[in-house]
Design a protein around this motif. Sequence first.
Motif, mmCIF file in Angstrom:
data_model
loop_
_atom_site.group_PDB
_atom_site.id
_atom_site.type_symbol
_atom_site.label_atom_id
_atom_site.label_comp_id
_atom_site.label_asym_id
_atom_site.label_seq_id
_atom_site.Cartn_x
_atom_site.Cartn_y
_atom_site.Cartn_z
ATOM 1 N N ALA A 3 7.273 34.669 29.442
ATOM 2 C CA ALA A 3 6.309 35.324 30.367
ATOM 3 C C ALA A 3 5.886 36.132 30.016
ATOM 4 C CB ALA A 3 6.821 35.882 31.862
ATOM 5 N N GLU A 28 10.293 33.537 31.817
ATOM 6 C CA GLU A 28 9.339 32.853 33.826
ATOM 7 C C GLU A 28 10.620 33.457 34.683
ATOM 8 O OE1 GLU A 28 7.420 29.679 33.306
ATOM 9 O OE2 GLU A 28 5.771 30.690 33.014
ATOM 10 N N ASN A 63 2.033 36.557 29.795
ATOM 11 C CA ASN A 63 1.548 34.787 29.664
ATOM 12 C C ASN A 63 1.063 34.375 28.813
ATOM 13 O OD1 ASN A 63 2.673 35.749 32.652
ATOM 14 N ND2 ASN A 63 1.207 36.793 33.166
ATOM 15 N N THR A 187 7.403 37.146 38.494
ATOM 16 C CA THR A 187 8.281 37.444 37.432
ATOM 17 C C THR A 187 8.095 39.161 37.625
ATOM 18 O OG1 THR A 187 7.570 35.488 35.863
ATOM 19 C CG2 THR A 187 9.128 37.311 34.774
#
Length: 329
Positions: A3, A28, A63, A187
């Motif tokens: 993430a 994540e 992301n 997350t």
Amino acid sequence: MNAIHVEDLTRKFGEFVAVRGVSFDVPENEVFGFLGPNGAGKTTTINMLCTLLRPSGGRAEVNGIDVAVDPGAVRQSIGLIFQDPSLDEQLTGRENLRFHAMLYDVARDDFRRRSDELLEMVDLTDKADDLVRTYSGGMKRRLEISRGLLHRPKVLFLDEPTLGLDPQTRRHIWEYLFRLRDRRGITMFMTTHYMDEAENCDRIAIIDHGQIVALDTPEGLKGLVGGDVVTVQTSDNAAAMAKLAQLQGIQTRLGPEGQVIVETDKGDQFIPQMISTFADGGNPVEVQSVNLRRPTLEDVFIKLTGRAIREEEASGKDRMRMRRRMFQR
């Protein structure tokens, strides 16, 4: 998939280097923590990841989006719980959520459903239409958490999420956060200087003077401290250290408050041996107090940095100076 991906991230304020080439990944659904004292670089790092500050060097992705290339897309995909209060106290709890929904273009029907769900999750349904100025500190923090989740972020950043709250309220906040992760698989990246709070993280990066000095699970970090920890106050630390140097299988150092700290596998068996060693030969050493315990994250920090984390907020002058620097650049 990660993430968050960070490579050699650096931030300077003039000649002052606040963050010095940090690198790490956050998978994540992980709860990842930055543990360190005030001024260590925690908030500066989180501000770069949230696009509130531009990095001076290195790169970071949140992301899968580069924070410097497309900051708008990053902001759409994250939630942020600020260290300082950021609610409008002249509005009700629900009105604060509605204003946030407007900023993030959340559809009206989605807002109704999500706000009801989040207010229930943080136990504020009955207080939703009360003015925020009537809320307690813990209630305000819970509302800020629900607000940060309203637009369904993939990553939630929490900068000192329970700063200034009493231990019971802090524990309740974490109950809500764990419930959130179980329901939504989100997350979380948090900063803290509370040792007990850091224990809630899956992994922790210890940061000091803008650099990561260790990164592991809480238990893995404690493994850096060998076995039990014996803390001794003596009449003569120099003589005590000299006598302890004769013993095998231990590690010794002076603590930040003048105490002698010994790491050993079997602390209960070591203490009688230590007292006997202090009494033998010339220049006997008086033991004023002794304490035996398992290693803590505080022990890890002391071992890595040579000092303890002080649970004190930065002075208003220092924080104002940092904010001025941030707005000037």
